[in-house]
Design a protein around this motif. Structure first.
Motif, mmCIF file in Angstrom:
data_model
loop_
_atom_site.group_PDB
_atom_site.id
_atom_site.type_symbol
_atom_site.label_atom_id
_atom_site.label_comp_id
_atom_site.label_asym_id
_atom_site.label_seq_id
_atom_site.Cartn_x
_atom_site.Cartn_y
_atom_site.Cartn_z
ATOM 1 N N ALA A 77 0.813 -1.217 0.000
ATOM 2 C CA ALA A 77 0.000 0.000 0.000
ATOM 3 C C ALA A 77 0.850 1.273 0.000
ATOM 4 O O ALA A 77 0.324 2.358 -0.236
ATOM 5 C CB ALA A 77 -0.922 0.000 1.216
ATOM 6 N N CYS A 78 2.144 1.135 0.256
ATOM 7 C CA CYS A 78 3.045 2.293 0.296
ATOM 8 C C CYS A 78 3.732 2.488 -1.054
ATOM 9 O O CYS A 78 3.893 1.550 -1.828
ATOM 10 C CB CYS A 78 4.109 2.100 1.374
ATOM 11 S SG CYS A 78 3.449 1.922 3.055
ATOM 12 N N ASP A 79 4.129 3.726 -1.337
ATOM 13 C CA ASP A 79 4.911 3.994 -2.551
ATOM 14 C C ASP A 79 6.296 3.385 -2.425
ATOM 15 O O ASP A 79 6.859 2.886 -3.395
ATOM 16 C CB ASP A 79 5.026 5.511 -2.781
ATOM 17 C CG ASP A 79 3.699 6.121 -3.201
ATOM 18 O OD1 ASP A 79 3.307 5.943 -4.359
ATOM 19 O OD2 ASP A 79 3.061 6.768 -2.352
ATOM 20 N N LYS A 80 6.845 3.475 -1.226
ATOM 21 C CA LYS A 80 8.143 2.877 -0.934
ATOM 22 C C LYS A 80 8.122 2.388 0.499
ATOM 23 O O LYS A 80 7.587 3.065 1.384
ATOM 24 C CB LYS A 80 9.291 3.873 -1.137
ATOM 25 C CG LYS A 80 10.679 3.246 -0.917
ATOM 26 C CD LYS A 80 11.798 4.168 -1.333
ATOM 27 C CE LYS A 80 13.166 3.519 -1.122
ATOM 28 N NZ LYS A 80 13.327 2.281 -1.925
ATOM 29 N N PHE A 81 8.704 1.203 0.726
ATOM 30 C CA PHE A 81 8.739 0.643 2.069
ATOM 31 C C PHE A 81 10.170 0.275 2.418
ATOM 32 O O PHE A 81 10.847 -0.402 1.642
ATOM 33 C CB PHE A 81 7.851 -0.600 2.167
ATOM 34 C CG PHE A 81 7.517 -0.973 3.577
ATOM 35 C CD1 PHE A 81 6.375 -0.483 4.188
ATOM 36 C CD2 PHE A 81 8.358 -1.796 4.313
ATOM 37 C CE1 PHE A 81 6.077 -0.813 5.506
ATOM 38 C CE2 PHE A 81 8.072 -2.131 5.614
ATOM 39 C CZ PHE A 81 6.927 -1.633 6.219
ATOM 40 N N ILE A 82 10.634 0.736 3.584
ATOM 41 C CA ILE A 82 12.006 0.485 4.029
ATOM 42 C C ILE A 82 11.955 -0.395 5.271
ATOM 43 O O ILE A 82 11.288 -0.063 6.264
ATOM 44 C CB ILE A 82 12.743 1.804 4.353
ATOM 45 C CG1 ILE A 82 12.855 2.674 3.108
ATOM 46 C CG2 ILE A 82 14.133 1.516 4.913
ATOM 47 C CD1 ILE A 82 11.754 3.662 2.931
ATOM 48 N N TYR A 83 12.641 -1.522 5.212
ATOM 49 C CA TYR A 83 12.694 -2.402 6.377
ATOM 50 C C TYR A 83 13.633 -1.812 7.424
ATOM 51 O O TYR A 83 14.771 -1.440 7.126
ATOM 52 C CB TYR A 83 13.155 -3.799 5.975
ATOM 53 C CG TYR A 83 12.122 -4.554 5.169
ATOM 54 C CD1 TYR A 83 10.840 -4.762 5.685
ATOM 55 C CD2 TYR A 83 12.413 -5.064 3.911
ATOM 56 C CE1 TYR A 83 9.876 -5.445 4.962
ATOM 57 C CE2 TYR A 83 11.454 -5.763 3.175
ATOM 58 C CZ TYR A 83 10.192 -5.941 3.715
ATOM 59 O OH TYR A 83 9.239 -6.622 2.986
ATOM 60 N N THR A 84 13.162 -1.745 8.656
ATOM 61 C CA THR A 84 13.923 -1.069 9.703
ATOM 62 C C THR A 84 15.156 -1.844 10.146
ATOM 63 O O THR A 84 16.030 -1.271 10.806
ATOM 64 C CB THR A 84 13.023 -0.798 10.924
ATOM 65 O OG1 THR A 84 12.401 -2.020 11.345
ATOM 66 C CG2 THR A 84 11.936 0.208 10.570
ATOM 67 N N GLU A 85 15.244 -3.125 9.803
ATOM 68 C CA GLU A 85 16.471 -3.864 10.118
ATOM 69 C C GLU A 85 17.673 -3.223 9.441
ATOM 70 O O GLU A 85 18.784 -3.242 9.964
ATOM 71 C CB GLU A 85 16.342 -5.326 9.663
ATOM 72 C CG GLU A 85 15.472 -6.191 10.555
ATOM 73 C CD GLU A 85 14.000 -6.106 10.234
ATOM 74 O OE1 GLU A 85 13.220 -6.852 10.820
ATOM 75 O OE2 GLU A 85 13.618 -5.268 9.380
ATOM 76 N N ILE A 86 17.448 -2.627 8.282
ATOM 77 C CA ILE A 86 18.522 -1.926 7.569
ATOM 78 C C ILE A 86 18.950 -0.695 8.352
ATOM 79 O O ILE A 86 20.142 -0.404 8.482
ATOM 80 C CB ILE A 86 18.047 -1.498 6.164
ATOM 81 C CG1 ILE A 86 17.702 -2.706 5.312
ATOM 82 C CG2 ILE A 86 19.107 -0.644 5.473
ATOM 83 C CD1 ILE A 86 17.073 -2.344 3.985
ATOM 84 N N LEU A 87 17.984 0.020 8.901
ATOM 85 C CA LEU A 87 18.259 1.288 9.575
ATOM 86 C C LEU A 87 18.989 1.098 10.895
ATOM 87 O O LEU A 87 19.757 1.956 11.313
ATOM 88 C CB LEU A 87 16.949 2.040 9.828
ATOM 89 C CG LEU A 87 16.072 2.305 8.610
ATOM 90 C CD1 LEU A 87 14.827 3.075 9.024
ATOM 91 C CD2 LEU A 87 16.849 3.064 7.542
#
Length: 266
Positions: free
Chosen positions: A139-149
């Motif tokens: 549903a998001c334009d872009k999704f970032i997994y927080t494990e990366i952050l």
């Protein structure tokens, strides 16, 4: 509707964090990531701040100018935080002051909210753990997994109390952030997108390639595969992809070709 006179980096974004479903360890990486997409004009975090369960978040709110939004748990076992965040998101939407929203949660309850914001022409950036249900990711334009952050985040050290180590607060993650193991590069998927975009000689613009990959798979991120940029990922797959720099009216641009594709065959 979103303003048309803004560049991606100057977009005004509303950052809404579900404290019950996001670890405080991501905070540094979170706002560094958001800065790539725009200006975090509003920074709000939702939860019940009267209890000890959000102790780690309380330690970082002032340093990052995040406004805590109190939401009491009126009924045991029911999460009223979601409703509060959604109501605020709609209020902010109708001010027409924002170009996009950053929804920080691994909870699928925000799927409809993300869809509604996109219906209004706003960009939605999602941030959540890899366990996040696929409907919210899509549903998001872009999704970032927080494990990366949080891969490089330093674990917070709890102060000792009466000669004993303090127990972690409920809801906080006591374990140090582990660097996520790189996933297998989806070369076939990337090759297909290149073939769909390429010209008669098989070349596709790297910039357009990246944009289309994100449209198809919002959670695609080179960092999941051990690379900082898409160009680095493609260069590491030399047997499958070929890259060249071509001159255009706007300057020099990178192009990529699928070596095994029909259009790339000699």
């Amino acid at each position: 509707m979103a303003r048309n006179d803004t560049t991606p980096q100057s977009q005004h974004l509303a950052v809404l964090i579900d404290a019950d479903n996001a670890p405080a360890a991501i905070v540094e990486g979170l706002f560094e990531e958001i800065a790539k997409y725009g200006i975090a004009s509003v920074r709000r975090i939702y939860g019940d701040w009267t209890g000890p369960q959000l102790g780690k978040w309380k330690q970082v709110l002032l340093d990052h100018s995040i406004q805590p939004m109190q939401q009491f748990a009126y009924t045991k076992g029911k999460n009223s935080t979601d409703s509060s965040l959604i109501i605020d998101a709609m209020d902010l939407l109708y001010t027409r002051r924002f170009d996009g929203f950053c929804l920080v949660s691994s909870d699928s309850d925000f799927t409809r909210l993300a869809m509604r914001l996109r219906e209004e022409g706003l960009t939605v950036y999602g941030f959540g753990e890899e366990k996040t249900p696929k409907p919210f990711v899509a549903a998001c334009d872009k999704f970032i997994y927080t494990e990366i952050l949080r891969a490089d985040a330093e674990p917070a050290v709890e102060p000792a109390v009466m000669g004993k180590s303090a127990a972690p607060s409920l809801g906080d993650d006591p374990k140090p952030a582990a660097k996520p193991k790189p996933q297998k590069v989806p070369v076939d998927f990337i090759a297909k997108v290149i073939d769909d975009l390429s010209d008669e000689d098989g070349w596709a613009s790297l910039r357009v390639l990246g944009q289309n990959i994100t449209k198809i798979r919002p959670a695609f991120d080179p960092r999941l595969y051990g690379f900082k940029k898409l160009s680095e990922l493609l260069k590491a797959q030399q047997r499958r992809f070929e890259m060249q720099e071509h001159g255009t009216s706007g300057g020099r641009m990178l192009y990529v070709r699928n070596r095994q594709g029909k259009k790339g065959e000699k």
